[in-house]
Motif scaffolding. Structure first.
Motif, PDB file in Angstrom:
ATOM      1  N   PRO A   4       0.807  -1.223   0.000  1.00  0.00           N
ATOM      2  CA  PRO A   4       0.000   0.000   0.000  1.00  0.00           C
ATOM      3  C   PRO A   4       0.840   1.273   0.000  1.00  0.00           C
ATOM      4  O   PRO A   4       2.048   1.255   0.243  1.00  0.00           O
ATOM      5  CB  PRO A   4      -0.781  -0.109   1.309  1.00  0.00           C
ATOM      6  N   VAL A   5       0.168   2.380  -0.262  1.00  0.00           N
ATOM      7  CA  VAL A   5       0.701   3.717  -0.050  1.00  0.00           C
ATOM      8  C   VAL A   5      -0.119   4.347   1.067  1.00  0.00           C
ATOM      9  O   VAL A   5      -1.352   4.267   1.054  1.00  0.00           O
ATOM     10  CB  VAL A   5       0.588   4.582  -1.318  1.00  0.00           C
ATOM     11  N   GLU A  37       5.506   3.176   8.735  1.00  0.00           N
ATOM     12  CA  GLU A  37       6.682   2.448   9.202  1.00  0.00           C
ATOM     13  C   GLU A  37       6.345   0.996   9.492  1.00  0.00           C
ATOM     14  O   GLU A  37       7.089   0.079   9.136  1.00  0.00           O
ATOM     15  CB  GLU A  37       7.264   3.117  10.439  1.00  0.00           C
ATOM     16  N   ALA A  38       5.213   0.754  10.130  1.00  0.00           N
ATOM     17  CA  ALA A  38       4.814  -0.615  10.478  1.00  0.00           C
ATOM     18  C   ALA A  38       4.539  -1.456   9.239  1.00  0.00           C
ATOM     19  O   ALA A  38       4.818  -2.662   9.219  1.00  0.00           O
ATOM     20  CB  ALA A  38       3.579  -0.585  11.378  1.00  0.00           C
ATOM     21  N   LEU A  39       3.995  -0.841   8.202  1.00  0.00           N
ATOM     22  CA  LEU A  39       3.648  -1.576   6.983  1.00  0.00           C
ATOM     23  C   LEU A  39       4.771  -1.545   5.953  1.00  0.00           C
ATOM     24  O   LEU A  39       4.623  -2.121   4.868  1.00  0.00           O
ATOM     25  CB  LEU A  39       2.376  -1.001   6.359  1.00  0.00           C
ATOM     26  N   ASP A  40       5.882  -0.844   6.269  1.00  0.00           N
ATOM     27  CA  ASP A  40       6.984  -0.671   5.329  1.00  0.00           C
ATOM     28  C   ASP A  40       6.453  -0.105   4.015  1.00  0.00           C
ATOM     29  O   ASP A  40       6.745  -0.603   2.923  1.00  0.00           O
ATOM     30  CB  ASP A  40       7.694  -2.000   5.076  1.00  0.00           C
ATOM     31  N   ALA A  41       5.657   0.961   4.143  1.00  0.00           N
ATOM     32  CA  ALA A  41       4.973   1.553   2.993  1.00  0.00           C
ATOM     33  C   ALA A  41       5.430   2.989   2.786  1.00  0.00           C
ATOM     34  O   ALA A  41       5.811   3.669   3.743  1.00  0.00           O
ATOM     35  CB  ALA A  41       3.454   1.518   3.213  1.00  0.00           C
ATOM     36  N   PRO A  42       5.388   3.479   1.553  1.00  0.00           N
ATOM     37  CA  PRO A  42       5.694   4.892   1.305  1.00  0.00           C
ATOM     38  C   PRO A  42       4.643   5.793   1.935  1.00  0.00           C
ATOM     39  O   PRO A  42       3.476   5.409   2.080  1.00  0.00           O
ATOM     40  CB  PRO A  42       5.686   5.008  -0.219  1.00  0.00           C
ATOM     41  N   LEU A  43       5.070   6.998   2.301  1.00  0.00           N
ATOM     42  CA  LEU A  43       4.193   7.962   2.962  1.00  0.00           C
ATOM     43  C   LEU A  43       4.038   9.200   2.100  1.00  0.00           C
ATOM     44  O   LEU A  43       5.029   9.786   1.659  1.00  0.00           O
ATOM     45  CB  LEU A  43       4.766   8.334   4.327  1.00  0.00           C
ATOM     46  N   MET A  55       8.629  13.028   7.211  1.00  0.00           N
ATOM     47  CA  MET A  55       8.659  12.704   5.784  1.00  0.00           C
ATOM     48  C   MET A  55      10.058  12.292   5.338  1.00  0.00           C
ATOM     49  O   MET A  55      10.217  11.391   4.502  1.00  0.00           O
ATOM     50  CB  MET A  55       8.169  13.898   4.972  1.00  0.00           C
ATOM     51  N   GLU A  56      11.091  12.934   5.884  1.00  0.00           N
ATOM     52  CA  GLU A  56      12.459  12.546   5.541  1.00  0.00           C
ATOM     53  C   GLU A  56      12.766  11.134   6.043  1.00  0.00           C
ATOM     54  O   GLU A  56      13.431  10.355   5.346  1.00  0.00           O
ATOM     55  CB  GLU A  56      13.450  13.551   6.121  1.00  0.00           C
ATOM     56  N   ALA A  57      12.283  10.803   7.227  1.00  0.00           N
ATOM     57  CA  ALA A  57      12.501   9.459   7.758  1.00  0.00           C
ATOM     58  C   ALA A  57      11.801   8.419   6.889  1.00  0.00           C
ATOM     59  O   ALA A  57      12.342   7.349   6.607  1.00  0.00           O
ATOM     60  CB  ALA A  57      11.995   9.378   9.201  1.00  0.00           C
ATOM     61  N   ALA A  58      10.584   8.738   6.444  1.00  0.00           N
ATOM     62  CA  ALA A  58       9.845   7.818   5.577  1.00  0.00           C
ATOM     63  C   ALA A  58      10.548   7.653   4.234  1.00  0.00           C
ATOM     64  O   ALA A  58      10.630   6.542   3.685  1.00  0.00           O
ATOM     65  CB  ALA A  58       8.421   8.322   5.380  1.00  0.00           C
ATOM     66  N   TYR A  98      13.913   4.528   0.455  1.00  0.00           N
ATOM     67  CA  TYR A  98      15.152   4.439  -0.321  1.00  0.00           C
ATOM     68  C   TYR A  98      15.931   3.178   0.045  1.00  0.00           C
ATOM     69  O   TYR A  98      16.385   2.425  -0.823  1.00  0.00           O
ATOM     70  CB  TYR A  98      15.998   5.685  -0.062  1.00  0.00           C
ATOM     71  N   GLN A  99      16.073   2.914   1.334  1.00  0.00           N
ATOM     72  CA  GLN A  99      16.821   1.750   1.767  1.00  0.00           C
ATOM     73  C   GLN A  99      16.137   0.458   1.342  1.00  0.00           C
ATOM     74  O   GLN A  99      16.784  -0.503   0.923  1.00  0.00           O
ATOM     75  CB  GLN A  99      17.009   1.786   3.282  1.00  0.00           C
ATOM     76  N   SER A 100      14.811   0.434   1.416  1.00  0.00           N
ATOM     77  CA  SER A 100      14.062  -0.752   1.011  1.00  0.00           C
ATOM     78  C   SER A 100      14.226  -1.007  -0.483  1.00  0.00           C
ATOM     79  O   SER A 100      14.446  -2.141  -0.918  1.00  0.00           O
ATOM     80  CB  SER A 100      12.580  -0.572   1.359  1.00  0.00           C
TER      81      SER A 100
END
Length: 407
Positions: free
Chosen positions: A25-26, A43-49, A156-159, A164-166
């Motif tokens: 998801p987004v 963060e929990a879903l490893d999804a873009p924000l 937003m920067e953390a997301a 990016y890392q994923s």
């Protein structure tokens, strides 16, 4: 009250949404209060924000600087709470209008009598609490301070960093799968003649039905031996490109600093290697690309600027294209991608200046966290994917409908 603060609400909400992780998801946060809640969910879903701005007066979406990239995706719209439903409705419409295939409205708390009215804009509604006497979002939280710009930027920067890392991890894994297969591109060794009677060590790898050919330009004498170079070549080979790894300098001359930065010498040798490549069986009419690094980037510019060079694309990674000179930079016709590391301020600045002198189609992309060597596997993986995208697009465009090169 139901929640300590927005982060607490986001964590509780994320527990109800874990089953959606497989849906890729987004998460779309309703600004401002919804951002800290949505950040926990993302963060929990490893999804873009993403953030959706809606007007408090008209409840219509503001025009964001860039459209949402949600076409065909599942979008989870998150706010801090719902009293009237107007902003949530507007946000769901933004998601739908942006091409979302499925819209899910997720809320920590909502007024019980308002939730049924949202099913015309949302495919699903997920809510932790829906009290009948709910009249104020502030009553649901022990702490509900204003959300400052600095906090939104930080979240937003953390997301973005997680995304990016994923993505980089996925590319690293993809290349590991490719390079680990039997028959992965090793190539055949060759002695490439140059006009100054020097024979340059090279490694040529040709896949079935190549879409183009890429010559690697390195000036340090490590073109065929460097692990990074082989990594890039294997990745491009796995995406349908013939590759020629090349040492523009032989070992004795590679230790002479005057020779290392003799851009004319390197450029002429690269042009000679290109002519040799076009003389190989089945490769003569393939669109040609250059991949240059360090001083090899300047050699690529020099060779591509030669009359009749017929180069279809260039990628210059952490290079010094400026060493080719302003006249050569301005004479390049091939679409050029410059890639630099965010931590390499000096080379990044030189690439920005070189970009301004180029008249061809060009783009400068900066890889977060990368230095001039791109030693971090994630940074290199991102750079290689950028290079592959550029070559695939440019080399495919340079071919005719029947696979013949357009001249």
């Amino acid at each position: 009250m139901y929640f300590v603060d927005r982060r607490d609400a986001g964590r509780q909400l994320a527990d109800l949404l874990k089953h959606l992780r497989r849906a890729d998801p987004v998460v779309l946060a309703v600004a401002r209060g919804g951002v800290p809640v949505a950040a926990e969910v993302a963060e929990a879903l490893d999804a873009p924000l993403e953030i959706c701005h809606v007007s408090a007066s008209s409840h219509t979406p503001f025009a964001d600087e860039q459209p949402l990239d949600v076409d065909g995706r599942t979008v989870i719209v998150v706010d801090e709470g719902l009293v009237t439903g107007a902003t949530a409705r507007a946000a769901c419409r933004v998601a739908r209008d942006s091409g979302a295939a499925r819209v899910i409205l997720a809320l920590p708390i909502a007024a019980y009598d308002k939730t049924p009215r949202l099913y015309d804009v949302a495919d699903e509604l997920i809510c932790i609490h829906a009290p009948q006497d709910f009249v104020s979002v502030a009553d649901a939280y022990a702490q509900l301070p204003k959300v400052p710009d600095a906090q939104i930027i930080e979240l937003m920067e953390a997301a973005a960093k997680r995304a990016y890392q994923s993505a980089a991890d996925d590319i690293v894994a993809e290349h590991a799968n490719v390079s680990g297969r039997p028959g992965a591109a090793e190539g055949s060794r060759a002695q490439v003649p140059s006009g100054d009677s020097t024979r340059l060590p090279g490694v040529l790898a040709v896949p079935q039905n190549p879409v183009g050919a890429v010559v690697f330009a390195y000036g340090s004498g490590t073109g065929t031996a460097g692990a990074r170079n082989r990594y890039v070549a294997q990745y491009l080979h796995s995406h349908g490109m013939a590759t020629l790894l090349l040492d523009l300098l032989t070992e004795p001359s590679a230790i002479d600093r005057r020779t290392v930065f003799d851009i004319g010498l390197l450029g002429r040798r690269l042009a000679d290697a290109s002519a040799w490549l076009r003389g190989q069986p089945g490769l003569g009419r393939l669109p040609l690309g250059y991949f240059g690094a360090a001083a090899g980037a300047a050699a690529a510019v020099w060779a591509a600027a030669e009359p009749g060079a017929d180069v279809a694309a260039m990628v210059l990674l952490s290079g010094r294209p400026d060493l080719a000179g302003s006249r050569r930079l301005a004479s390049v016709a091939a679409p050029t991608l410059l890639i630099a590391g965010a931590r390499d301020a000096a080379v990044l600045d030189l690439n920005r200046r070189a970009k301004l002198r180029m008249r061809c189609a060009n783009q400068l992309l900066v890889v977060p966290g990368a230095d001039n060597r791109f030693d971090d596997p994630r940074s290199l993986a991102v750079a290689v994917r950028l290079a592959e995208d550029w070559f695939t697009t440019c080399l495919s465009t340079a071919r005719g409908p029947a696979g013949e090169k357009v001249r």
